[in-house]
Design a protein around this motif. Structure first.
Motif, short mmCIF file in Angstrom:
data_model
loop_
_atom_site.label_atom_id
_atom_site.label_comp_id
_atom_site.label_asym_id
_atom_site.label_seq_id
_atom_site.Cartn_x
_atom_site.Cartn_y
_atom_site.Cartn_z
N VAL A 3 8.07 2.80 -5.07
CA VAL A 3 8.70 1.94 -6.05
C VAL A 3 8.52 2.61 -7.39
O VAL A 3 7.39 2.88 -7.80
N PRO A 5 8.87 2.53 -11.42
CA PRO A 5 9.08 1.62 -12.54
C PRO A 5 10.17 2.17 -13.48
O PRO A 5 10.50 3.34 -13.41
N THR A 40 -3.57 -1.73 -17.72
CA THR A 40 -2.15 -1.82 -17.44
C THR A 40 -1.60 -0.42 -17.23
O THR A 40 -2.18 0.55 -17.67
N ASP A 43 3.29 0.87 -12.06
CA ASP A 43 2.88 0.67 -10.67
C ASP A 43 3.62 1.60 -9.73
O ASP A 43 4.82 1.77 -9.83
N LYS A 45 3.23 1.00 -6.35
CA LYS A 45 3.59 -0.08 -5.46
C LYS A 45 2.79 -1.28 -5.93
O LYS A 45 1.84 -1.12 -6.70
N PRO A 46 3.11 -2.46 -5.49
CA PRO A 46 2.40 -3.63 -5.98
C PRO A 46 0.88 -3.49 -5.84
O PRO A 46 0.37 -3.12 -4.78
N GLY A 47 0.18 -3.73 -6.94
CA GLY A 47 -1.26 -3.75 -6.92
C GLY A 47 -1.94 -2.46 -7.30
O GLY A 47 -3.14 -2.43 -7.54
N VAL A 49 -2.68 0.26 -10.03
CA VAL A 49 -2.56 0.34 -11.48
C VAL A 49 -3.49 1.42 -12.02
O VAL A 49 -4.62 1.58 -11.56
N ASN A 73 -6.99 -0.63 -7.28
CA ASN A 73 -6.18 -1.04 -6.14
C ASN A 73 -6.33 -2.55 -5.95
O ASN A 73 -7.31 -3.01 -5.39
N ASP A 74 -5.35 -3.30 -6.41
CA ASP A 74 -5.33 -4.74 -6.20
C ASP A 74 -4.52 -5.11 -4.97
O ASP A 74 -4.28 -6.28 -4.71
N GLY A 75 -4.09 -4.11 -4.21
CA GLY A 75 -3.32 -4.36 -3.01
C GLY A 75 -4.21 -4.78 -1.85
O GLY A 75 -5.44 -4.81 -1.96
N ASP A 150 3.21 8.01 -1.97
CA ASP A 150 3.47 7.27 -3.20
C ASP A 150 2.90 8.03 -4.39
O ASP A 150 1.89 8.74 -4.27
#
Length: 176
Positions: A3, A5, A40, A43, A45-47, A49, A73-75, A150
């Motif tokens: 993904v 941005p 911040t 990303d 991918k989601p999570g 950062v 990694n918040d995934g 990724d």
């Protein structure tokens, strides 16, 4: 699937955050609730950062520079940081300082909910063959590549070496 941005907006937001962080004169040592707002970045991918990126130029031209940042990694799944690169540089390698010596790190796992901090005296990125145009006060770009393909890119504030950098200048292995 990667993904990507919206790069101009992401770079603008990251630059604004870097300027705001630099203006306060204190950088976080590790991700905590007190510095959550500074973590911040674009990303992959989601999570996933990245934040707090800076490239510290060497005192002597031709020597390697050092890069410091935090990746979180918040995934829900673990990820593995497999490579790093700096736009325009000849080579970049992840290194770790342990017990007074420095060694190359080939890959680095980042578990769900975990952060990895690249900081003086520990994990860091060594950057070789810097572009001549790279000067203190400027910007550089770090790209992290993960084992699944990724990528995550972030801007780096370029700084002259100064302040407390630990014993990195005297460490064996610094002169590649």
């Amino acid at each position: 699937m990667t993904v990507k941005p919206h790069r101009p907006l992401a770079l603008l937001l990251c630059t604004a955050m870097a300027l705001a962080l630099g203006a306060c004169g204190k950088e976080p040592d590790s991700p905590t609730a007190s510095n959550e707002a500074t973590l911040t970045g674009p990303d992959a991918k989601p999570g996933l950062v990245a934040s707090d990126g800076k490239l510290v130029l060497p005192v002597i031209a031709g020597r390697p520079a050092a890069v410091y940042f935090t990746v979180r990694n918040d995934g829900a799944e673990p990820v593995t940081l497999a490579a790093v690169s700096i736009l325009g540089a000849g080579k970049a390698e992840m290194h770790e300082t342990k017990g007074g010596s420095m060694g190359k790190v080939d890959s680095l796992p980042v578990d769900p909910g975990a952060s990895v901090v690249f900081a003086p005296g520990g994990l860091h990125v060594m950057v070789f063959d810097l572009p001549a145009a790279l000067k203190a006060g400027g910007k550089a770009e770090l790209t992290m590549t993960f084992s699944d393909g990724d990528k995550l890119s972030m801007p780096l504030a370029v700084e002259a070496m100064g302040g407390d950098m630990g014993d990195m200048g005297d460490m064996e292995g610094m002169h590649h």
